[in-house]
Scaffold this active site. Structure first.
Site, PDB file in Angstrom:
ATOM      1  N   ASN A  66      -4.785  -1.495  10.267  1.00  0.00           N
ATOM      2  CA  ASN A  66      -5.092  -0.415   9.324  1.00  0.00           C
ATOM      3  C   ASN A  66      -5.707   0.820   9.963  1.00  0.00           C
ATOM      4  O   ASN A  66      -5.769   1.873   9.335  1.00  0.00           O
ATOM      5  CB  ASN A  66      -6.013  -0.918   8.208  1.00  0.00           C
ATOM      6  CG  ASN A  66      -5.359  -2.005   7.386  1.00  0.00           C
ATOM      7  OD1 ASN A  66      -4.197  -2.362   7.604  1.00  0.00           O
ATOM      8  ND2 ASN A  66      -6.099  -2.550   6.454  1.00  0.00           N
ATOM      9  N   ASP A  91       6.796  -3.962  12.898  1.00  0.00           N
ATOM     10  CA  ASP A  91       7.521  -4.929  12.062  1.00  0.00           C
ATOM     11  C   ASP A  91       7.994  -4.218  10.802  1.00  0.00           C
ATOM     12  O   ASP A  91       7.337  -3.303  10.321  1.00  0.00           O
ATOM     13  CB  ASP A  91       6.619  -6.115  11.707  1.00  0.00           C
ATOM     14  CG  ASP A  91       5.364  -5.705  10.954  1.00  0.00           C
ATOM     15  OD1 ASP A  91       5.256  -6.044   9.762  1.00  0.00           O
ATOM     16  OD2 ASP A  91       4.480  -5.036  11.532  1.00  0.00           O
ATOM     17  N   ASN A 112       0.722  -0.338   6.631  1.00  0.00           N
ATOM     18  CA  ASN A 112      -0.601   0.255   6.835  1.00  0.00           C
ATOM     19  C   ASN A 112      -0.809   0.833   8.230  1.00  0.00           C
ATOM     20  O   ASN A 112      -1.525   1.818   8.399  1.00  0.00           O
ATOM     21  CB  ASN A 112      -1.703  -0.758   6.507  1.00  0.00           C
ATOM     22  CG  ASN A 112      -1.767  -1.042   5.023  1.00  0.00           C
ATOM     23  OD1 ASN A 112      -1.446  -0.191   4.195  1.00  0.00           O
ATOM     24  ND2 ASN A 112      -2.174  -2.247   4.660  1.00  0.00           N
TER      25      ASN A 112
END
Length: 186
Positions: A66, A91, A112
């Protein structure tokens, strides 16, 4: 010419071989193939090597997913790498497992790590290598899915797919994104 390759993932043994850490796995293989080792530096595991007379810097942010943008921003400034010479390995739930795509820019699509990078770069104009992890999870179980390991069938295919990702990276730094997409995106 200098390039910064960013493998996204989360630090810690509990995340080591999860779908969300494919960026780290690709970065590890890139370093291995270039006979270089990672060192724990500021905000990231860091390594560098030469490839076809280009200087390649590779980071695996230690900020957790994040806050990946914090590490990316620091290393871009520290190494003076222009945004067009960065490549983020990430990913991607929207791609079937085993699909690998280079994109010159695009949205975060709910990821994120990419949201964090967009926040510090002030936009989406940076290249990303999207590694498809599929979306085979029940509604509302996305987090469990991305933080789970690959299925046994997928594990058999991973080494070849990670090698293919390294091929994309080497092409990106040697001939650029457009030619790489033409040659390798299928």
């Amino acid at each position: 010419m200098k390039y910064l390759i960013i493998g996204l993932g989360n630090i810690g043994p509990e995340y080591a071989d999860t779908r969300h850490n494919i960026g780290f796995m690709v970065a590890d293989e890139l370093a291995k193939q270039s006979h270089s080792s990672f060192f724990n530096m500021r905000l990231a595991y860091y390594t560098e090597f030469a490839y076809k007379s280009r200087k390649i810097f590779v980071i695996k942010p230690t900020t957790y997913m994040n806050l990946s943008g914090k590490a990316v921003n620091y290393w871009m400034q520290e190494l003076r790498i222009p945004v067009e010479n960065i490549l983020v390995v990430v990913d991607d739930l929207a791609l079937p497992f085993g699909t690998i795509r280079l994109k010159p820019k695009g949205s975060a699509a709910g990821h994120n790590g990419l949201k964090s990078i967009e926040g510090v770069l002030g936009g989406t104009d940076y290249a990303r290598l999207r590694f498809g992890i599929g979306d085979n999870f029940p509604k509302g179980r996305q987090v469990d899915y991305v933080l789970s390991g690959f299925d046994p069938d997928e594990q058999k295919e991973l080494p070849a797919l990670i090698d293919r990702s390294v091929e994309f990276i080497n092409s990106f730094v040697s001939v650029g994104p457009e030619l790489t997409m033409t040659r390798l995106n299928k």
